[in-house]
Structures are given as C-alpha cells and as structure tokens.
Design a protein around this motif. Structure first.
Motif, PDB file in Angstrom:
ATOM      1  N   GLY A  13      -3.297  15.663 -17.965  1.00 13.10           N
ATOM      2  CA  GLY A  13      -2.534  16.367 -19.720  1.00 13.10           C
ATOM      3  C   GLY A  13      -2.871  16.005 -20.550  1.00 13.10           C
ATOM      4  O   GLY A  13      -3.156  16.810 -21.607  1.00 13.10           O
ATOM      5  N   VAL A  14      -3.863  15.081 -20.455  1.00 18.86           N
ATOM      6  CA  VAL A  14      -4.436  14.280 -22.225  1.00 18.86           C
ATOM      7  C   VAL A  14      -5.253  15.214 -22.086  1.00 18.86           C
ATOM      8  O   VAL A  14      -5.699  15.465 -23.760  1.00 18.86           O
ATOM      9  N   PHE A  15      -6.383  16.463 -21.779  1.00 23.25           N
ATOM     10  CA  PHE A  15      -7.607  16.857 -21.586  1.00 23.25           C
ATOM     11  C   PHE A  15      -6.828  18.143 -22.507  1.00 23.25           C
ATOM     12  O   PHE A  15      -7.421  19.136 -23.225  1.00 23.25           O
ATOM     13  N   ALA A  16      -5.681  18.722 -21.582  1.00 21.65           N
ATOM     14  CA  ALA A  16      -4.992  19.926 -22.306  1.00 21.65           C
ATOM     15  C   ALA A  16      -4.643  19.743 -23.963  1.00 21.65           C
ATOM     16  O   ALA A  16      -4.353  20.663 -24.561  1.00 21.65           O
ATOM     17  N   VAL A  31      -6.102  27.355 -22.101  1.00 20.68           N
ATOM     18  CA  VAL A  31      -6.235  25.589 -22.418  1.00 20.68           C
ATOM     19  C   VAL A  31      -5.534  24.974 -21.386  1.00 20.68           C
ATOM     20  O   VAL A  31      -4.872  25.459 -20.485  1.00 20.68           O
ATOM     21  N   GLY A  32      -5.934  23.827 -21.108  1.00 18.32           N
ATOM     22  CA  GLY A  32      -5.097  22.754 -19.863  1.00 18.32           C
ATOM     23  C   GLY A  32      -6.244  23.246 -18.664  1.00 18.32           C
ATOM     24  O   GLY A  32      -7.062  23.512 -18.466  1.00 18.32           O
ATOM     25  N   ASP A  33      -5.429  22.731 -17.100  1.00 17.66           N
ATOM     26  CA  ASP A  33      -5.832  23.270 -16.030  1.00 17.66           C
ATOM     27  C   ASP A  33      -6.506  24.503 -15.059  1.00 17.66           C
ATOM     28  O   ASP A  33      -7.453  24.174 -15.049  1.00 17.66           O
ATOM     29  N   GLY A  34      -6.199  25.203 -16.250  1.00 16.97           N
ATOM     30  CA  GLY A  34      -6.457  26.735 -15.738  1.00 16.97           C
ATOM     31  C   GLY A  34      -8.074  26.723 -16.428  1.00 16.97           C
ATOM     32  O   GLY A  34      -8.365  27.993 -15.952  1.00 16.97           O
ATOM     33  N   GLY A  56      -0.749  20.801 -22.858  1.00 12.83           N
ATOM     34  CA  GLY A  56      -0.687  22.014 -23.439  1.00 12.83           C
ATOM     35  C   GLY A  56      -0.024  22.838 -24.708  1.00 12.83           C
ATOM     36  O   GLY A  56      -0.284  22.894 -25.895  1.00 12.83           O
ATOM     37  N   GLY A  57       0.977  23.560 -23.484  1.00  9.47           N
ATOM     38  CA  GLY A  57       1.539  24.556 -24.285  1.00  9.47           C
ATOM     39  C   GLY A  57       2.340  23.575 -24.985  1.00  9.47           C
ATOM     40  O   GLY A  57       3.213  24.470 -26.488  1.00  9.47           O
TER      41      GLY A  57
END
Length: 380
Positions: free
Chosen positions: A296-299, A284-287, A17-18
């Motif tokens: 990762g692809v969704f982040a 964004v991301g897993d959190g 995401g970052g």
C-alpha cells in the motif's frame, strides 16, 4: 463551471492508490474537476489488519472503513462492478453505466489466481478478509502437527506478511499452550524474507531460528494434495502438513487482462510517471509493473506522482514530481514488538533498505500510519 466543461478523471479502484490520488486531486483542484472513483466494494481494509482478524486480535467489523464515509469536493464515489475497460478510448463500462474519461487511472490492484496452483482452493488462505475470518475459527482447533505457510508465486502483496504470519502463529500457539506439539514452516519463492534489506532478512531469520521455525527459501508451492495433506514444491519436494496457510499466485483482475493493458500478468508503465502506453492512461498500485513491491505505501507514493503530474497538466504549469520508489514497511516480530524497514528503489543503482530493530515503541508508529490515513481519507 458546469460539469460538462470540467476535465473528467476516472479512477478505478479505491485502495491506497485510488484513495490517495483522489484526495490529492480534491485538495488541489476542488470542484473545478470532475473526478469519479469506482470500486466494487463497500469498504476499505488495511492489508495488515487481516492478520489481526486471523488471530482474533480485531473483529472484521473493526477493520472495515466504509466508503460511505469518503467525501471529497469534486469527487463522486460509486459502487460499481467494472465489466470492461477500453484504454484507447478511455471508456469504462460497469454494471450500471458507462464512464468516459479525459484521464484514466487504473488502480485495481492485484487479485488471486487460485486456479494457478492445483488444490489451493481446497485449503486456507489469509490474504483475503474472508480467508482471515475463516482462519480465526480454524486456528483454535489446531493443537498439534505441522503448520505450513506456503507462497505460491512471486511477486505477491505485502512481502513481509508471510514472515509476520509464522511469527504471529508462533505466539498464538504459545498462548494456546500447544507450541511444543507443533511445527511451523515457511516456504517462500524469494531467496530471503526481505531481499532489498539484508539487515531485515537477517533479523527475521534470527527470529525464525529463535522460535524453531523452519524456513525454506527459493521455493514455491506448485500444488496441494488435500487428500494426502501434502504440498508439492516446484522442485518436486513433497511436504506433509496438518494445517496449510496459502498465499495464492497474484495477477491483475480479469477485466484488466481482457482490456489488453497487461503483459505477463501486470500493466507495463513508465516507473517514474506511471504512464501506460495509452495516452492519458495511468496505472498505480499492485497492478502496475513499477519494479517496487506490491504494498500500500508504494501505491500511495505512485499516486502522489500521478496526482502531481495531472495537477501540473490541468493547470498548464510545471511538470509534476516523479515517483521516488521509497516506502516504509512495518513488520510484526511477535511478542508485541514491531520492526521497520525503509526501502529506496530508485535513488541508487540497486535498491537499498534501512532496518530499525523491533520494539514496542514502533507499534505506536504503525498505529499512527493507519490512523493518519483513516483520518485523511475517511475523516474517522
């Protein structure tokens, strides 16, 4: 334009995401904005590479992408440990400096709560690079007995990874010539390996059956008795093991919990814009609790939506695009074959998945997925 007059965007965490977010901001805005990307590590590792390390297919050095190779106009990348986050003031305190933001993006991912599962810290796990490295040395010593891959809670990162692990473990034991002396079991808190895609789940279950891998769905590992080599499931069942490979319970990092941003272990957001309840603060991301998998692809997809919205806001033009909840996951089926599933979470009333049969040809697709991001983010 001097730095003081530029919009200040602080991004916490240099994962999928970052990295994607700051790359997009740099491409669109260049040095007309002041972007600070903060991470406590010195390198990035694709999550799927941990399995390659674990089974001795790649060295730890080969899968690390050094952050020193990340250089984008308008972005400064800093190695810092974040000690506190004040979302109201958009202020981030680190071990070396305080950073104030006009726009703050939290992309710190999920961390592992070993203490949530008694005994787990005394076992093996493959969700960290260090854990994968340790298993690289442990696996060759396992020659007979019961091997168990046990997931300790949901949601967890890379949902197909435990299934990939047992299939790759099967191949490893075959190569070692000891498969007939070993049993393999997968304990999963989900009802099926990949719930959004029944076709993918059926294919994985068929692969398990073909390889004599026992699958225990709808159960999580509640505790581990290392003195007796027994895993206790959440229904009270005791399962003995000779080799235990754990997937710890996940949660946001402690610094996020302490910030007050999280509820029930995750950061609530608008799932389409990734906005939190704090003004000009995104996650964004897993959190982030978006309703999509922690992968990762969704982040990366969420980062594209946030970048689009920020660019529109900074240019005072348009409204940006919404997060589409779409992602592609590659799945190791063993025997050199890769399957693929495309999952769409937001287009219809329920998530849908499109499954692609495993093939050697799809390995090239997976390698392109990694190499394209390595080139885009790090120029390598």
């Amino acid at each position: 334009m001097n730095t003081a007059s530029k919009p200040r965007i602080v991004v916490l965490g240099a994962g999928f995401g970052g990295l994607e977010l700051t790359t997009l901001l740099s491409e669109a805005m260049g040095d007309s904005i002041d972007v600070t990307l903060i991470d406590q590590s010195d390198s990035f590792v694709f999550s799927f590479s941990k399995l390659d390390v674990m089974f001795g297919l790649k060295t730890p050095q080969a899968v690390r992408l050094p952050y020193k190779s990340y250089a984008k106009p308008g972005v400064r990348m800093l190695k810092r440990t974040i000690t506190s986050i004040d979302p109201e003031r958009r202020r981030v305190t680190t071990n070396d400096g305080v950073f104030d933001a006009d726009h703050l993006v939290v992309a710190l991912g999920a961390e592992y709560d070993f203490d949530a599962t008694p005994g787990l810290s005394g076992t093996n796990e493959f969700y960290t690079v260090a854990g994968a490295e340790r298993l690289r040395d442990v696996l060759p010593t396992f020659r007979k007995g019961k091997a168990m891959v046990g997931v300790c809670g949901a949601p967890y990162k890379c949902p197909p990874a435990p299934s990939e692990c047992v299939l790759m473990l099967h191949d490893h034991l075959v190569r070692q010539g000891v498969r007939e002396a070993c049993e393999i079991t997968l304990v999963l808190p989900l009802g099926s390996p990949v719930p959004p895609s029944p076709d993918t789940s059926r294919a994985l279950l068929a692969a398990f059956a073909e390889r004599d891998i026992k699958f225990v769905p709808g159960r999580r590992v509640a505790s581990v008795d290392n003195a007796r080599n027994v895993a206790m499931l959440d229904d009270g069942t005791e399962m003995p093991f000779d080799l235990f490979l754990g997937v710890p319970k996940h949660r946001v990092p402690p610094v996020v919990l302490e910030s007050g941003m999280a509820e029930n272990g995750w950061i609530p957001v608008n799932p389409r814009t990734l906005e939190t309840k704090y003004e000009n603060v995104y996650a964004v991301g897993d959190g982030a609790n978006t309703g999509t998998p922690k992968a990762g692809v969704f982040a990366e997809g969420a980062a594209r939506a946030v970048a689009s919205g920020l660019i529109a806001k900074l240019r005072q033009s348009g409204s940006g695009s919404l997060y589409d909840g779409f992602g592609t996951c590659y799945i190791e089926f063993g025997g050199g074959r890769i399957g693929k599933v495309e999952v769409d979470f937001f287009s219809g009333p329920a998530p849908t998945g499109t499954y692609y049969e495993p093939s050697v040809a799809l390995r090239a697709d997976k390698e392109t997925f990694g190499s394209s991001r390595r080139s885009r983010w790090f120029g390598l």
